[in-house]
Design a protein around this motif. Structure first.
Motif, PDB file in Angstrom:
ATOM      1  N   ASP A 590       0.862  -1.186   0.000  1.00  0.00           N
ATOM      2  CA  ASP A 590       0.000   0.000   0.000  1.00  0.00           C
ATOM      3  C   ASP A 590       0.895   1.232   0.000  1.00  0.00           C
ATOM      4  OD1 ASP A 590      -2.552   1.476   0.429  1.00  0.00           O
ATOM      5  OD2 ASP A 590      -1.554   2.014   2.298  1.00  0.00           O
ATOM      6  N   PHE A 591       0.715   2.112  -0.984  1.00  0.00           N
ATOM      7  CA  PHE A 591       1.657   3.225  -1.173  1.00  0.00           C
ATOM      8  C   PHE A 591       1.633   4.219  -0.031  1.00  0.00           C
ATOM      9  CE2 PHE A 591      -2.290   5.000  -2.632  1.00  0.00           C
ATOM     10  CZ  PHE A 591      -2.216   6.360  -2.372  1.00  0.00           C
ATOM     11  N   LEU A 592       0.519   4.338   0.695  1.00  0.00           N
ATOM     12  CA  LEU A 592       0.416   5.360   1.735  1.00  0.00           C
ATOM     13  C   LEU A 592       1.027   4.882   3.040  1.00  0.00           C
ATOM     14  CD1 LEU A 592      -0.660   8.107   2.665  1.00  0.00           C
ATOM     15  CD2 LEU A 592      -2.839   6.986   3.208  1.00  0.00           C
ATOM     16  N   THR A 593       0.715   3.651   3.451  1.00  0.00           N
ATOM     17  CA  THR A 593       1.127   3.181   4.782  1.00  0.00           C
ATOM     18  C   THR A 593       2.359   2.296   4.745  1.00  0.00           C
ATOM     19  OG1 THR A 593      -0.295   1.229   4.594  1.00  0.00           O
ATOM     20  CG2 THR A 593      -1.284   3.238   5.518  1.00  0.00           C
ATOM     21  N   GLY A 594       2.716   1.776   3.587  1.00  0.00           N
ATOM     22  CA  GLY A 594       3.824   0.847   3.504  1.00  0.00           C
ATOM     23  C   GLY A 594       3.467  -0.561   3.934  1.00  0.00           C
ATOM     24  N   LEU A 595       2.222  -0.781   4.325  1.00  0.00           N
ATOM     25  CA  LEU A 595       1.773  -2.129   4.690  1.00  0.00           C
ATOM     26  C   LEU A 595       1.425  -2.919   3.430  1.00  0.00           C
ATOM     27  CD1 LEU A 595      -0.623  -1.225   7.659  1.00  0.00           C
ATOM     28  CD2 LEU A 595       1.773  -1.906   7.810  1.00  0.00           C
ATOM     29  N   ALA A 596       1.195  -4.221   3.626  1.00  0.00           N
ATOM     30  CA  ALA A 596       0.742  -5.041   2.494  1.00  0.00           C
ATOM     31  C   ALA A 596      -0.618  -4.525   2.027  1.00  0.00           C
ATOM     32  CB  ALA A 596       0.645  -6.503   2.913  1.00  0.00           C
ATOM     33  N   ASN A 597      -0.787  -4.454   0.687  1.00  0.00           N
ATOM     34  CA  ASN A 597      -2.095  -4.081   0.169  1.00  0.00           C
ATOM     35  C   ASN A 597      -3.046  -5.275   0.311  1.00  0.00           C
ATOM     36  OD1 ASN A 597      -1.467  -5.798  -1.937  1.00  0.00           O
ATOM     37  ND2 ASN A 597      -0.902  -4.128  -3.326  1.00  0.00           N
ATOM     38  N   ARG A 598      -4.299  -5.040  -0.020  1.00  0.00           N
ATOM     39  CA  ARG A 598      -5.315  -6.079   0.224  1.00  0.00           C
ATOM     40  C   ARG A 598      -4.951  -7.382  -0.479  1.00  0.00           C
ATOM     41  NH1 ARG A 598     -10.790  -6.052   1.689  1.00  0.00           N
ATOM     42  NH2 ARG A 598     -11.864  -7.987   1.064  1.00  0.00           N
ATOM     43  N   ARG A 599      -4.547  -7.280  -1.743  1.00  0.00           N
ATOM     44  CA  ARG A 599      -4.279  -8.488  -2.508  1.00  0.00           C
ATOM     45  C   ARG A 599      -3.110  -9.266  -1.925  1.00  0.00           C
ATOM     46  NH1 ARG A 599      -2.896  -8.648  -8.997  1.00  0.00           N
ATOM     47  NH2 ARG A 599      -2.920 -10.894  -9.238  1.00  0.00           N
ATOM     48  N   LEU A 645      -3.663   7.531   9.118  1.00  0.00           N
ATOM     49  CA  LEU A 645      -3.476   6.175   8.583  1.00  0.00           C
ATOM     50  C   LEU A 645      -2.025   5.728   8.726  1.00  0.00           C
ATOM     51  CD1 LEU A 645      -5.634   6.437   5.340  1.00  0.00           C
ATOM     52  CD2 LEU A 645      -6.237   5.242   7.440  1.00  0.00           C
ATOM     53  N   GLN A 646      -1.083   6.654   8.457  1.00  0.00           N
ATOM     54  CA  GLN A 646       0.340   6.306   8.582  1.00  0.00           C
ATOM     55  C   GLN A 646       0.716   6.046  10.040  1.00  0.00           C
ATOM     56  OE1 GLN A 646       1.954   9.741   6.688  1.00  0.00           O
ATOM     57  NE2 GLN A 646       1.872   8.866   4.626  1.00  0.00           N
ATOM     58  N   ARG A 647       0.147   6.852  10.972  1.00  0.00           N
ATOM     59  CA  ARG A 647       0.406   6.642  12.395  1.00  0.00           C
ATOM     60  C   ARG A 647      -0.149   5.298  12.837  1.00  0.00           C
ATOM     61  NH1 ARG A 647       3.700   7.063  16.458  1.00  0.00           N
ATOM     62  NH2 ARG A 647       2.777   7.760  18.440  1.00  0.00           N
ATOM     63  N   MET A 648      -1.327   4.957  12.326  1.00  0.00           N
ATOM     64  CA  MET A 648      -1.942   3.674  12.620  1.00  0.00           C
ATOM     65  C   MET A 648      -1.015   2.536  12.179  1.00  0.00           C
ATOM     66  SD  MET A 648      -4.562   1.863  13.638  1.00  0.00           S
ATOM     67  CE  MET A 648      -5.425   0.305  13.351  1.00  0.00           C
ATOM     68  N   ALA A 649      -0.471   2.649  10.978  1.00  0.00           N
ATOM     69  CA  ALA A 649       0.424   1.609  10.469  1.00  0.00           C
ATOM     70  C   ALA A 649       1.668   1.475  11.338  1.00  0.00           C
ATOM     71  CB  ALA A 649       0.815   1.916   9.034  1.00  0.00           C
ATOM     72  N   THR A 650       2.249   2.616  11.775  1.00  0.00           N
ATOM     73  CA  THR A 650       3.448   2.600  12.622  1.00  0.00           C
ATOM     74  C   THR A 650       3.163   1.914  13.950  1.00  0.00           C
ATOM     75  OG1 THR A 650       4.232   4.632  11.585  1.00  0.00           O
ATOM     76  CG2 THR A 650       5.191   4.039  13.705  1.00  0.00           C
TER      77      THR A 650
END
Length: 762
Positions: A590-599, A645-650
């Motif tokens: 995911d480009f915004l959070t750096g987490l894995a995207n859904r797929r 969203l980014q803080r959530m990911a961190t």
């Protein structure tokens, strides 16, 4: 003579024919290579565009399935009730719209087109009976049909698409519609996520041909009718296929492009109209590199053709000159005395005889010509006078040895009287009278042409070696057993060798990565059988560096055609491999959070579920949704929303283990797979994460920091036959319970009932 002239002319024509065939072969090979490369470029780009279109298609299908299910559930709840204003129903619609990032508005219209429930209060009481989508549903009141409206301008002035289901009365009559308006901003983000080149654009159109979205955005595109004769849309629609790949002029933009189109109309939804996804690239940019290759290879071919033609013309001209001179010499010799003619006809080169007193007793014509003497001048001349002092001093040891009765053979460089340099191979043969030497015979062969050929060959070899050494790619020669015989400087640098002494005589399989050695040996065996081949493989250099290489190998043959080894040209493709790995990573993130995207998350989750099913152990899943996130976007703007969203990911990364899979499922919704974690431990992890998020803050440019909370639903694997979709659905149901019971809490799914770990509500 006429017959000889005919054969010479025939030979010259044969040379031109051979050159023509060679040039045609080279030109044909060059053209074929360019043709293959163009097809390869087009095929590669076609695959990439079709893949990107498929990503959009799958995402849209998932959204449509979710929206369809929500509409069906709402219809089931309202179908037995008289349509009327219901504050609780409006709240339910607001909650559902917040939970579905792809939906902007939810509406319930009665049979007259009046809005009696909506997540948007400003629409309540409005009448949309005049809208085409309402008319279409009323005229065809099929309760099993999912209606997809054509794009239209909403009351807010933006383009939208309605997804609708019919509400039927107790007697099956038309009683209204339930509408979900798709959020264009959500799908713009989706379309932008698949762009991998600056010249790309993506678009979504209705099955009737009306353009809905294009990214990058263009003002004249939304609402444009693409269903024109010969347009890409019309050709795709008329083909009846789900997927099309077309090239040419795009009707909507007038650009020359290649385009992948996919129709979205899952059979299980029974849509009245499909949606069409298009992903395109500019043909000029796609084939720019190929066109440069055409120009460079065409220019090189032209240069080769001109230079070889001029070279053959010069060579034949020289040969004709040589032939003319040979004819003149033959005519002169024919007029000479019988003895001279007999002698010179049978003994090539210079022939002479010198007495013991070193006086010339005989010299043939070649001898005379070499030293530029007439027969009269040559008769009785002293050898030193003929040779000159310098040449005499060089030859005196051989002359003395010959007069002692010893045969002499030696090579000599001579300067002719005209200043030109010639090369000779001389024989001094003693002339015995009994045991006494009376003089010696001289036989001298003019080896100037041979020497020049040797020099030309040496120069050619030097030039070839220089070219190979200057070649930026590795050029190597291997023996039939795989032993390295020769490698240029680029190759030595590629394998991290300081000099060729480190590797000459060794087998290159020693530095090939173990997993590629068998393929490398197979390539050598194929070449030794007379085939050619290519191979991409990895090596570990002599200094430990890892490199990806691409090699092309062909057989080396001797003059008899026997295979003696392998010639290989290798280039370093490490950079390309790194780019490929980076692109793969970008496609999964995911480009915004750096987490894995859904797929990618779903793929990781299926892998973890498969491991758990195979080897045993517990497995838990968390579904998380930020509370009131829409209010954050509406109050502070999307930039602040992105920071949340980014803080959530961190916070998720810090609170969870490396073995746990974390993914952003869309919008403000996240999911976590907790490997080897049972229900009790998962509740502890979820509560600790909830508290960490509750205590976190997002600094703002002005004002106090922003606090936010999260609702978490938890499901634990209880049945080995459960698939991940079911497990995720259970966690989603628990998340729904957490939302319904006050938000900022953790709820666990347990056989249709949720167990709540209450978190305080700030």
């Amino acid at each position: 003579m006429p017959m000889l002239h005919y054969f010479k002319q025939s030979f010259l024509l044969t040379q031109w024919l051979i050159l023509g065939v060679a040039l045609l072969t080279l030109g044909g090979a060059t053209g074929f290579n360019l043709y293959v490369e163009r097809n390869r470029t087009e095929s590669r780009e076609q695959a990439r565009l079709l893949t990107q279109a498929q990503v959009i298609q799958e995402n849209l299908e998932q959204n449509l399935v979710a929206v369809s299910q929500v509409l069906a559930d709402l219809r089931k709840e309202t179908q037995t009730q008289q349509p009327k204003a219901d504050t609780g129903l409006n709240g339910r619609l607001s909650m559902l719209s917040d939970a579905m990032p792809g939906v902007r508005t939810l509406l319930l219209l009665d049979g007259d087109g009046k809005v009696f429930a909506s997540n948007r209060p400003e629409l309540l009481g409005g009448n949309f009976a005049y809208r085409d989508y309402f008319k279409a549903a009323r005229q065809n009141p099929d309760p099993d049909r999912l209606f997809i409206s054509a794009p239209f301008k909403t009351t807010l002035g933006i383009y939208g698409i309605n997804v609708m289901r019919i509400i039927s009365g107790t007697r099956g009559e038309f009683s209204g519609v339930i509408i979900a308006t798709l959020d264009s901003e959500h799908f713009k983000t989706l379309l932008a996520s698949v762009l991998y080149a600056s010249d790309m654009w993506t678009a979504i159109a209705h099955g009737d041909g009306i353009q809905f979205l294009m990214v990058p955005e263009r003002e004249d595109q939304p609402g444009k009718n693409l269903a024109q004769p010969g347009s890409f849309f019309t050709r795709h629609r008329d083909s009846g296929k789900e997927t099309s790949f077309l090239t040419g002029i795009v009707y909507s933009t007038g650009e020359e492009r290649m385009m992948a189109l996919r129709s979205i109309q899952p059979a299980k939804l029974r849509q009245d109209k499909p949606l069409v996804v298009a992903v395109g690239r500019d043909l000029n940019i796609v084939f720019a590199a190929w066109r440069r290759d055409v120009q460079s290879q065409g220019g090189l071919f032209g240069l080769i053709a001109v230079s070889s033609s001029l070279g053959l013309f010069a060579y034949q001209r020289r040969q004709r000159e040589f032939a003319r001179r040979e004819a003149e010499v033959a005519e002169t010799l024919a007029a000479s005395e019988r003895f001279m003619k007999s002698l010179t006809d049978n003994i090539p080169g210079m022939v002479g005889y010198w007495t013991r007193e070193l006086r010339c007793g005989f010299a043939n014509k070649a001898y005379l010509e070499w030293f530029d003497k007439t027969p009269e001048q040559m008769r009785g001349i002293h050898i030193q006078d003929m040779m000159g002092d310098e040449l005499f001093r060089k030859n005196e040891p051989f002359i003395s040895a010959a007069l002692r009765g010893e045969r002499q053979r030696f090579e000599r460089v001579l300067t002719k009287p005209d200043g030109s340099v010639g090369y000779t191979w001389a024989h001094y043969i003693p002339d015995f009278d009994g045991s006494e030497v009376r003089g010696f015979f001289v036989l001298v062969s003019d080896i100037t042409d041979i020497k020049r050929t040797e020099f030309a060959l040496a120069e050619s070899e030097w030039k070839l070696k220089t070219i190979i050494e200057a070649e930026p790619e590795c050029v190597k020669i291997l023996a039939a057993d795989g032993t390295l015989l020769q490698m240029n400087r680029a190759g030595l640098e590629m394998i991290e060798a300081e000099s060729d002494s480190q590797v000459i005589g060794h087998k290159l399989t020693e530095i090939v990565a173990p997993q590629y050695r068998e393929a490398f040996d197979n390539l050598n065996e194929r070449v030794n059988r007379g085939e050619s081949g290519t191979l991409e493989f990895e090596i570990v250099g002599l200094k430990g560096g890892q490199h990806w290489l691409d090699t092309h190998a062909v057989p080396m043959r001797d003059v008899s055609g026997r295979i003696t080894g392998l010639l290989g040209v290798t280039r370093d493709i490490t950079g390309r491999k790194q780019i490929e790995r980076k692109l793969e990573q970008l496609a999964q993130t995911d480009f915004l959070t750096g987490l894995a995207n859904r797929r990618h998350f779903m793929s990781l989750a299926e892998q973890e579920l498969s491991r758990t099913t195979r080897y045993g152990g517990p497995l838990s899943v968390l579904m998380m949704d930020l509370d009131h996130f829409k209010n954050v976007n509406d109050t502070y703007g999307h930039k602040t929303g992105d920071m949340v969203l980014q803080r959530m990911a961190t916070l998720c990364r810090k609170a969870l283990r490396d073995i746990d899979a974390i993914g952003r499922m869309g919008g403000e919704e996240f999911a976590v797979v907790l490997a080897q974690t049972d229900r009790e431990r998962a509740l502890e992890v979820a509560e600790r994460l909830r508290k960490a998020i509750f205590d976190a803050e997002v600094p703002l440019e002005q004002g106090v920091p922003l606090h936010f909370t999260v609702s978490i639903g938890l499901a634990t694997l209880t049945n080995a036959d459960t698939n991940f979709d079911t497990l995720l659905s259970q966690a989603d149901q628990a998340l729904y319970d957490a939302k319904q019971t006050g938000r900022n809490r953790v709820c666990a799914y347990a056989h249709r009932n949720s167990v709540s770990m209450n978190g305080h509500t700030p």
